[in-house]
Write a protein that holds these residues in place. Structure first.
Motif, short mmCIF file in Angstrom:
data_model
loop_
_atom_site.label_atom_id
_atom_site.label_comp_id
_atom_site.label_asym_id
_atom_site.label_seq_id
_atom_site.Cartn_x
_atom_site.Cartn_y
_atom_site.Cartn_z
N ARG A 1 17.24 -16.87 -43.03
CA ARG A 1 16.97 -16.28 -41.88
C ARG A 1 15.55 -16.19 -41.46
O ARG A 1 14.91 -15.72 -40.60
N GLY A 2 14.67 -16.56 -42.55
CA GLY A 2 13.29 -16.72 -42.69
C GLY A 2 12.81 -15.57 -43.45
O GLY A 2 13.33 -14.76 -43.79
N THR A 3 11.36 -15.72 -43.85
CA THR A 3 10.76 -14.81 -44.74
C THR A 3 10.57 -13.32 -43.96
O THR A 3 10.79 -13.32 -42.64
N THR A 4 10.64 -12.21 -44.78
CA THR A 4 10.70 -10.89 -44.12
C THR A 4 9.30 -10.39 -43.46
O THR A 4 9.51 -10.01 -42.32
N PRO A 5 8.12 -10.88 -43.96
CA PRO A 5 7.08 -10.84 -43.25
C PRO A 5 7.03 -11.46 -41.85
O PRO A 5 6.44 -10.85 -40.91
N LEU A 6 7.48 -12.78 -41.77
CA LEU A 6 7.55 -13.46 -40.55
C LEU A 6 8.32 -12.79 -39.66
O LEU A 6 8.12 -12.70 -38.52
N ARG A 7 9.55 -12.43 -39.99
CA ARG A 7 10.51 -11.80 -38.92
C ARG A 7 9.84 -10.44 -38.58
O ARG A 7 10.00 -10.07 -37.24
N ALA A 8 9.30 -9.99 -39.43
CA ALA A 8 8.75 -8.41 -39.17
C ALA A 8 7.40 -8.69 -37.83
O ALA A 8 7.22 -7.89 -37.07
N ALA A 9 6.64 -9.88 -38.14
CA ALA A 9 5.57 -10.12 -37.22
C ALA A 9 6.04 -10.46 -35.82
O ALA A 9 5.59 -10.20 -34.94
N ILE A 10 7.17 -11.41 -35.76
CA ILE A 10 7.74 -11.77 -34.78
C ILE A 10 8.26 -10.57 -33.79
O ILE A 10 7.94 -10.45 -32.76
N SER A 11 8.89 -9.81 -34.48
CA SER A 11 9.37 -8.49 -33.88
C SER A 11 8.26 -7.67 -33.27
O SER A 11 8.22 -7.16 -32.12
N ALA A 12 7.07 -7.41 -34.18
CA ALA A 12 5.92 -6.87 -33.46
C ALA A 12 5.12 -7.36 -32.63
O ALA A 12 4.85 -6.81 -31.38
N PHE A 13 5.34 -8.96 -32.68
CA PHE A 13 4.44 -9.47 -31.67
C PHE A 13 5.31 -9.47 -30.20
O PHE A 13 4.68 -9.20 -29.06
N HIS A 14 6.67 -9.49 -30.19
CA HIS A 14 7.24 -9.64 -28.95
C HIS A 14 7.29 -8.13 -28.25
O HIS A 14 7.62 -8.01 -27.15
N ALA A 15 7.29 -7.17 -29.36
CA ALA A 15 7.22 -5.68 -28.72
C ALA A 15 5.93 -5.61 -27.93
O ALA A 15 5.73 -4.81 -27.01
N ALA A 16 4.70 -6.23 -28.63
CA ALA A 16 3.52 -5.85 -28.05
C ALA A 16 3.31 -6.97 -26.54
O ALA A 16 2.78 -6.24 -25.59
N VAL A 17 3.92 -8.06 -26.52
CA VAL A 17 3.46 -8.99 -25.42
C VAL A 17 4.45 -8.74 -24.38
O VAL A 17 4.27 -9.20 -23.28
N ASP A 18 5.76 -8.71 -24.91
CA ASP A 18 6.96 -8.58 -23.83
C ASP A 18 7.62 -7.17 -23.56
O ASP A 18 8.37 -7.14 -22.86
N CYS A 19 7.50 -6.21 -24.46
CA CYS A 19 7.84 -4.99 -24.36
C CYS A 19 9.41 -4.95 -24.86
O CYS A 19 10.07 -4.21 -23.90
N VAL A 20 9.70 -5.98 -25.50
CA VAL A 20 11.10 -5.97 -25.98
C VAL A 20 11.36 -5.41 -27.46
O VAL A 20 10.53 -5.65 -28.26
#
Length: 428
Positions: free
Chosen positions: A65-84
């Motif tokens: 599924r991908g590395t844990t840090p990367l999946r956490a960073a993707i989650s935080a990124f789209h929360a910040a830029v897309d509010c999802v």
């Protein structure tokens, strides 16, 4: 001897085949202006290049599924830029969102709806996955957007309880984008027909005005968010994308992870490390996006103005780097050219002008007698253009003459097209 499965209904992806042909022509010394291929002209962010270099020694298989840090960073990124709200545990990272789209269609139980015009790969992927795609016909009068009426009409043709809608915004090949109100108008139809939306938002961060609205925000429980680093981060050849699932659709994510474990295993470890550096630094990503977008918007505006002045019909893109162009104005002159189909027209244009375009038929699912094409306005030196943009005040419009100076190859291509159209229409 018949060795090929009936699921292979066509040859390879036409955009890739055309690009390889163009590369071969250039290597042999021939001049070609490539307005057919959708690839970012800009260099990746230096931090990503360094992270890739620093992790080149990492050769292990990473989690499916991908590395844990990367999946956490993707989650935080789209929360910040897309509010999802995307949960890290519901994210799957793969070697490009293209591979993930195919796996999703393969594991999905139900009809698949694809738009027309469409990205060249949606329909062939559906066929390879054993699906029989339902084509949804979009209109230039609607600026190529999916409307509630068109979606309702198309979904009513489906015969299965579950439906999967391929929804690209900003769109490839048309550049169409959506306001929050336009997305909200689709929600009742999505609920009525039990539609699962795979929101292909690979160009979302390249919305020129910076006002992109994700379908995952408007209809979160029915949306699989699909994105990656190919377009906004200019890392197409590194091959890294992701899908994010709401809890309601977690069974789809589980099925995709199982399929991934038997196909690609995991995304490349060094590339995941590079992607982590991109997703972790939101301020740097936003600055990079602003510079890329103001260049792309200026080039798009230049192309649109010149094409429309030549009586070619087209709509200004909301993001990305495509314009879908209607060449109907040249139809009266085609008999003298011995041209009868869309594909023949753009072969003729390339022969006459050395400008390559992607014909709307069959690649984009348009009728063979519709004289349409996808034009990608990215054949220019993105490194020089980006450096010049960084030397200018952030947020200001680019000065007059910037496009002609730093995007000269694309400008030349557009002027060749305009001249060719003029010659054909004058001699009718």
């Amino acid at each position: 001897m018949d060795l090929v499965s009936s699921r292979v209904h066509s040859g390879g992806a036409e955009n890739l085949a055309l690009n390889e042909r163009i590369l071969h022509l250039k290597e042999s010394g021939q001049e070609v202006i490539n307005l057919s291929f959708g690839q970012s002209p800009f260099p990746p962010m230096p931090t990503a290049i360094k992270a890739l270099q620093d992790n080149a020694h990492v050769t292990r298989y990473e989690p499916v599924r991908g590395t844990t840090p990367l999946r956490a960073a993707i989650s935080a990124f789209h929360a910040a830029v897309d509010c999802v709200d995307v949960k890290p545990d519901n994210i799957i990272v793969g070697p490009g969102s293209k591979e993930l789209l195919f796996l999703l269609m393969m594991v999905f139980k139900g009809d698949v709806i694809v738009p027309s015009p469409a990205w060249v790969t949606y329909s062939p992927q559906a066929l390879l996955a054993g699906q029989d795609p339902i084509v949804m016909q979009l209109k230039m009068a609607d600026e190529w957007r999916v409307t509630p009426e068109i979606l309702d009409e198309t979904a009513s043709k489906c015969t299965t309880e579950n439906k999967l809608l391929i929804f690209c915004s900003p769109d490839n090949p048309t550049g169409a984008g959506y306001t929050k109100e336009q997305l909200e108008a689709l929600r009742p139809v999505i609920l009525k027909h039990n539609i699962t939306v795979v929101a292909d938002e690979i160009y979302g961060f390249l919305t020129y005005a910076g006002d992109f609205v994700s379908m995952a925000k408007v209809c979160p429980e029915h949306t699989v968010l699909s994105s990656g680093i190919s377009k906004w981060a200019s890392c197409g050849g590194w091959r890294l994308g992701f899908h994010a699932f709401p809890q309601r659709l977690s069974s789809l994510g589980d099925a995709m992870a199982a399929a991934a474990s038997h196909t690609y295993t995991s995304a490349s470890a060094p590339v995941q490390a590079a992607a982590l550096s991109l997703y972790q630094d939101v301020p740097a990503a936003r600055l990079y996006r602003r510079h890329c977008c103001r260049i792309l918007r200026a080039v798009g505006q230049y192309c649109l103005r010149e094409l429309q002045q030549a009586d070619l019909k087209c709509v200004m893109p909301k993001g990305g780097y495509y314009i879908f162009v209607d060449f109907e104005v040249v139809r009266p002159g085609l008999d003298k050219l011995g041209v009868t189909t869309c594909n023949e027209l753009f072969v003729k244009i390339m022969d006459d002008t050395n400008v390559a375009l992607l014909a709307g038929s069959p690649a984009c699912l348009r009728d063979q007698h519709e004289l349409s094409c996808r034009l990608s306005f990215t054949d220019f030196n993105g490194s020089d253009a980006l450096a010049a943009s960084h030397a200018l005040p952030d947020g200001a419009n680019l000065p007059e003459g910037f496009v002609e100076k730093y995007c000269a190859n694309t400008v030349d291509g557009i002027q060749r097209l305009v001249k060719w159209v003029g010659n054909v229409t004058r001699h009718v």
